[in-house]
Design a protein around this motif. Structure first.
Motif, PDB file in Angstrom:
ATOM      1  N   HIS A 140       0.840  -1.197   0.000  1.00  0.00           N
ATOM      2  CA  HIS A 140       0.000   0.000   0.000  1.00  0.00           C
ATOM      3  C   HIS A 140       0.871   1.240   0.000  1.00  0.00           C
ATOM      4  O   HIS A 140       1.722   1.415   0.880  1.00  0.00           O
ATOM      5  N   ILE A 141       0.682   2.102  -0.997  1.00  0.00           N
ATOM      6  CA  ILE A 141       1.314   3.415  -1.006  1.00  0.00           C
ATOM      7  C   ILE A 141       0.230   4.457  -1.255  1.00  0.00           C
ATOM      8  O   ILE A 141      -0.787   4.172  -1.906  1.00  0.00           O
ATOM      9  N   LYS A 142       0.430   5.668  -0.752  1.00  0.00           N
ATOM     10  CA  LYS A 142      -0.611   6.690  -0.797  1.00  0.00           C
ATOM     11  C   LYS A 142      -0.532   7.604  -2.012  1.00  0.00           C
ATOM     12  O   LYS A 142      -1.499   8.300  -2.323  1.00  0.00           O
ATOM     13  N   HIS A 143       0.600   7.637  -2.694  1.00  0.00           N
ATOM     14  CA  HIS A 143       0.763   8.562  -3.808  1.00  0.00           C
ATOM     15  C   HIS A 143       0.521   7.871  -5.147  1.00  0.00           C
ATOM     16  O   HIS A 143       0.636   6.647  -5.262  1.00  0.00           O
ATOM     17  N   LYS A 144       0.212   8.660  -6.159  1.00  0.00           N
ATOM     18  CA  LYS A 144       0.000   8.133  -7.504  1.00  0.00           C
ATOM     19  C   LYS A 144       1.342   7.863  -8.171  1.00  0.00           C
ATOM     20  O   LYS A 144       2.363   8.462  -7.821  1.00  0.00           O
ATOM     21  N   LEU A 145       1.309   6.974  -9.152  1.00  0.00           N
ATOM     22  CA  LEU A 145       2.516   6.598  -9.875  1.00  0.00           C
ATOM     23  C   LEU A 145       2.320   6.784 -11.372  1.00  0.00           C
ATOM     24  O   LEU A 145       1.208   6.615 -11.894  1.00  0.00           O
ATOM     25  N   ASP A 146       3.394   7.108 -12.050  1.00  0.00           N
ATOM     26  CA  ASP A 146       3.388   7.297 -13.500  1.00  0.00           C
ATOM     27  C   ASP A 146       3.626   5.940 -14.164  1.00  0.00           C
ATOM     28  O   ASP A 146       4.756   5.434 -14.188  1.00  0.00           O
ATOM     29  N   LEU A 147       2.553   5.364 -14.688  1.00  0.00           N
ATOM     30  CA  LEU A 147       2.627   4.025 -15.271  1.00  0.00           C
ATOM     31  C   LEU A 147       3.553   4.000 -16.487  1.00  0.00           C
ATOM     32  O   LEU A 147       4.351   3.075 -16.661  1.00  0.00           O
TER      33      LEU A 147
ATOM     34  N   ALA B  71      11.138  -0.351 -17.008  1.00  0.00           N
ATOM     35  CA  ALA B  71      11.126  -1.813 -17.001  1.00  0.00           C
ATOM     36  C   ALA B  71      11.719  -2.393 -18.276  1.00  0.00           C
ATOM     37  O   ALA B  71      12.313  -3.481 -18.255  1.00  0.00           O
ATOM     38  N   ALA B  72      11.584  -1.681 -19.386  1.00  0.00           N
ATOM     39  CA  ALA B  72      12.105  -2.172 -20.662  1.00  0.00           C
ATOM     40  C   ALA B  72      13.609  -2.408 -20.612  1.00  0.00           C
ATOM     41  O   ALA B  72      14.148  -3.268 -21.328  1.00  0.00           O
ATOM     42  N   HIS B  73      14.315  -1.665 -19.762  1.00  0.00           N
ATOM     43  CA  HIS B  73      15.763  -1.830 -19.644  1.00  0.00           C
ATOM     44  C   HIS B  73      16.148  -3.137 -18.966  1.00  0.00           C
ATOM     45  O   HIS B  73      17.311  -3.562 -19.045  1.00  0.00           O
ATOM     46  N   LEU B  74      15.195  -3.784 -18.299  1.00  0.00           N
ATOM     47  CA  LEU B  74      15.488  -4.982 -17.520  1.00  0.00           C
ATOM     48  C   LEU B  74      15.163  -6.274 -18.258  1.00  0.00           C
ATOM     49  O   LEU B  74      15.568  -7.356 -17.806  1.00  0.00           O
TER      50      LEU B  74
ATOM     51  N   ASP C 101      12.310 -12.796 -18.947  1.00  0.00           N
ATOM     52  CA  ASP C 101      11.558 -12.967 -20.183  1.00  0.00           C
ATOM     53  C   ASP C 101      10.415 -11.974 -20.330  1.00  0.00           C
ATOM     54  O   ASP C 101      10.056 -11.596 -21.447  1.00  0.00           O
ATOM     55  N   ALA C 102       9.826 -11.565 -19.228  1.00  0.00           N
ATOM     56  CA  ALA C 102       8.696 -10.638 -19.299  1.00  0.00           C
ATOM     57  C   ALA C 102       8.593  -9.840 -18.018  1.00  0.00           C
ATOM     58  O   ALA C 102       8.858 -10.362 -16.927  1.00  0.00           O
ATOM     59  N   LEU C 103       8.204  -8.565 -18.175  1.00  0.00           N
ATOM     60  CA  LEU C 103       7.903  -7.699 -17.034  1.00  0.00           C
ATOM     61  C   LEU C 103       6.787  -6.766 -17.502  1.00  0.00           C
ATOM     62  O   LEU C 103       7.035  -5.753 -18.140  1.00  0.00           O
ATOM     63  N   GLU C 104       5.567  -7.158 -17.207  1.00  0.00           N
ATOM     64  CA  GLU C 104       4.394  -6.413 -17.663  1.00  0.00           C
ATOM     65  C   GLU C 104       3.792  -5.638 -16.493  1.00  0.00           C
ATOM     66  O   GLU C 104       3.708  -6.155 -15.380  1.00  0.00           O
ATOM     67  N   ILE C 105       3.381  -4.407 -16.769  1.00  0.00           N
ATOM     68  CA  ILE C 105       2.825  -3.535 -15.734  1.00  0.00           C
ATOM     69  C   ILE C 105       1.456  -3.061 -16.209  1.00  0.00           C
ATOM     70  O   ILE C 105       1.323  -2.525 -17.311  1.00  0.00           O
TER      71      ILE C 105
ATOM     72  N   GLN D 156      -0.314  -3.738 -11.119  1.00  0.00           N
ATOM     73  CA  GLN D 156       0.147  -5.118 -11.020  1.00  0.00           C
ATOM     74  C   GLN D 156       1.353  -5.335 -11.937  1.00  0.00           C
ATOM     75  O   GLN D 156       1.337  -4.969 -13.106  1.00  0.00           O
ATOM     76  N   PHE D 157       2.362  -5.943 -11.366  1.00  0.00           N
ATOM     77  CA  PHE D 157       3.584  -6.293 -12.087  1.00  0.00           C
ATOM     78  C   PHE D 157       3.585  -7.808 -12.283  1.00  0.00           C
ATOM     79  O   PHE D 157       3.456  -8.550 -11.313  1.00  0.00           O
ATOM     80  N   ARG D 158       3.748  -8.249 -13.508  1.00  0.00           N
ATOM     81  CA  ARG D 158       3.829  -9.680 -13.797  1.00  0.00           C
ATOM     82  C   ARG D 158       5.194  -9.971 -14.415  1.00  0.00           C
ATOM     83  O   ARG D 158       5.544  -9.403 -15.453  1.00  0.00           O
ATOM     84  N   LEU D 159       5.940 -10.861 -13.768  1.00  0.00           N
ATOM     85  CA  LEU D 159       7.302 -11.170 -14.187  1.00  0.00           C
ATOM     86  C   LEU D 159       7.419 -12.659 -14.485  1.00  0.00           C
ATOM     87  O   LEU D 159       6.825 -13.495 -13.799  1.00  0.00           O
ATOM     88  N   ARG D 160       8.218 -12.953 -15.515  1.00  0.00           N
ATOM     89  CA  ARG D 160       8.394 -14.350 -15.929  1.00  0.00           C
ATOM     90  C   ARG D 160       9.862 -14.584 -16.279  1.00  0.00           C
ATOM     91  O   ARG D 160      10.472 -13.796 -17.011  1.00  0.00           O
ATOM     92  N   ALA D 161      10.421 -15.666 -15.759  1.00  0.00           N
ATOM     93  CA  ALA D 161      11.805 -16.038 -16.037  1.00  0.00           C
ATOM     94  C   ALA D 161      11.992 -17.510 -15.704  1.00  0.00           C
ATOM     95  O   ALA D 161      11.181 -18.109 -14.996  1.00  0.00           O
ATOM     96  N   ARG D 162      13.079 -18.067 -16.195  1.00  0.00           N
ATOM     97  CA  ARG D 162      13.387 -19.450 -15.836  1.00  0.00           C
ATOM     98  C   ARG D 162      13.626 -19.560 -14.331  1.00  0.00           C
ATOM     99  O   ARG D 162      13.147 -20.486 -13.670  1.00  0.00           O
ATOM    100  N   SER D 163      14.352 -18.611 -13.782  1.00  0.00           N
ATOM    101  CA  SER D 163      14.594 -18.573 -12.347  1.00  0.00           C
ATOM    102  C   SER D 163      14.905 -17.143 -11.944  1.00  0.00           C
ATOM    103  O   SER D 163      15.253 -16.308 -12.791  1.00  0.00           O
ATOM    104  N   PHE D 164      14.787 -16.880 -10.651  1.00  0.00           N
ATOM    105  CA  PHE D 164      15.007 -15.540 -10.116  1.00  0.00           C
ATOM    106  C   PHE D 164      16.047 -15.593  -9.004  1.00  0.00           C
ATOM    107  O   PHE D 164      16.188 -16.602  -8.305  1.00  0.00           O
ATOM    108  N   LEU D 165      16.742 -14.485  -8.828  1.00  0.00           N
ATOM    109  CA  LEU D 165      17.685 -14.332  -7.728  1.00  0.00           C
ATOM    110  C   LEU D 165      16.943 -13.974  -6.444  1.00  0.00           C
ATOM    111  O   LEU D 165      15.787 -13.523  -6.488  1.00  0.00           O
TER     112      LEU D 165
END
Length: 256
Positions: free
Chosen positions: A131-138, A145-148, A172-176, A188-197
């Motif tokens: 929960h955060i109270k301020h708005k975010l620039d999607l 995220a594209a850089h990652l 492989d994917a980072l969708e917002i 909502q952030f959806r992330l997909r990879a073979r494995s994560f650190l």
């Protein structure tokens, strides 16, 4: 011994995480205690991902070896009976090949992170969203995220105590997306990879939140990634909004 694949969901708040730890409540312990009510002296179970304290799951996968043959439906029902009243449930159970391994056979993990932006604190979703109270620039967060996406050295975005042999991973994917949830509008952030650190998802989301708030520019995320330095990472998000939602296998034991 017949091997069974279990698809498991749990509320991570009461637990120290998936992995059993001496003197602390773990999801693994809850499942193994339920299994012991059915058959004593079973081998330890293994899971696709070792979720941390407070992290939830809707699609964790584990496997167990039983001494006798069970119908998958009866095994699922019996486990759910003995798991009560803990916030853990076996959603599906399937007979698996003897070579199936919940962790080592997996070729994909999928995570969801829920971030609620509203002034009032959540009641129904308390502990299940960040929960955060301020708005975010999607748009800014998507640009960052594209850089990652792709193959990178993610040293900046992994915990200092991470035990992975290499920090090089392919994201492989980072969708917002904006989603209307029970408590209001969520990002909502959806992330997909073979494995994560270790802490990779929470480190990424915490950093992207700083971009959405205007404290970072999207290009700053690229700079932080290329620094290969944990000190260059933004704040790590709390575990509240993180869910392991699914695991991919070449031969899905739950298919059909």
């Amino acid at each position: 011994m017949p091997r069974y694949a279990l698809q498991i969901e749990y509320d991570g708040r009461p637990f120290c995480g998936w992995q059993a730890q001496a003197g602390l409540p773990a999801v693994q312990d809850a499942i193994e205690t339920a299994l012991a009510r059915l058959e004593p002296d079973l081998p330890r179970i293994a899971a696709a991902g070792r979720t941390d304290t407070g992290v939830h799951a809707t699609g964790q996968v584990a496997h167990c070896d039983m001494a006798r043959d069970w119908s998958p439906f009866r095994l699922m029902e019996a486990l759910n009976h003995h798991l009560r009243p803990l916030p853990v449930a076996v959603r599906a159970c399937a007979l698996a090949d003897s070579e199936f391994h919940a962790r080592f056979s997996a070729h994909e993990r999928r995570y969801l992170f829920r971030l609620l932006t509203r002034r009032a604190p959540p009641t129904f979703d308390a502990g299940r969203v960040w929960h955060i109270k301020h708005k975010l620039d999607l748009g800014a967060m998507r640009d960052a995220a594209a850089h990652l996406i792709g193959l990178h050295d993610f040293t900046t975005f992994r915990a200092s105590q991470c035990q992975a042999a290499s920090p090089v991973k392919t994201l492989d994917a980072l969708e917002i997306a904006l989603v209307e949830g029970l408590s209001g509008v969520e990002i909502q952030f959806r992330l997909r990879a073979r494995s994560f650190l270790h802490n990779q998802v929470r480190s990424i989301v915490g950093t992207l939140e700083r971009v959405g708030a205007g404290a970072w520019a999207p290009e700053d995320v690229k700079t932080a990634l290329e620094a290969r330095d944990r000190a260059a990472c933004g704040p790590v998000s709390p575990p509240d909004g993180l869910y392991l939602t699914g695991v991919g296998y070449a031969r899905d034991p739950f298919a059909g």
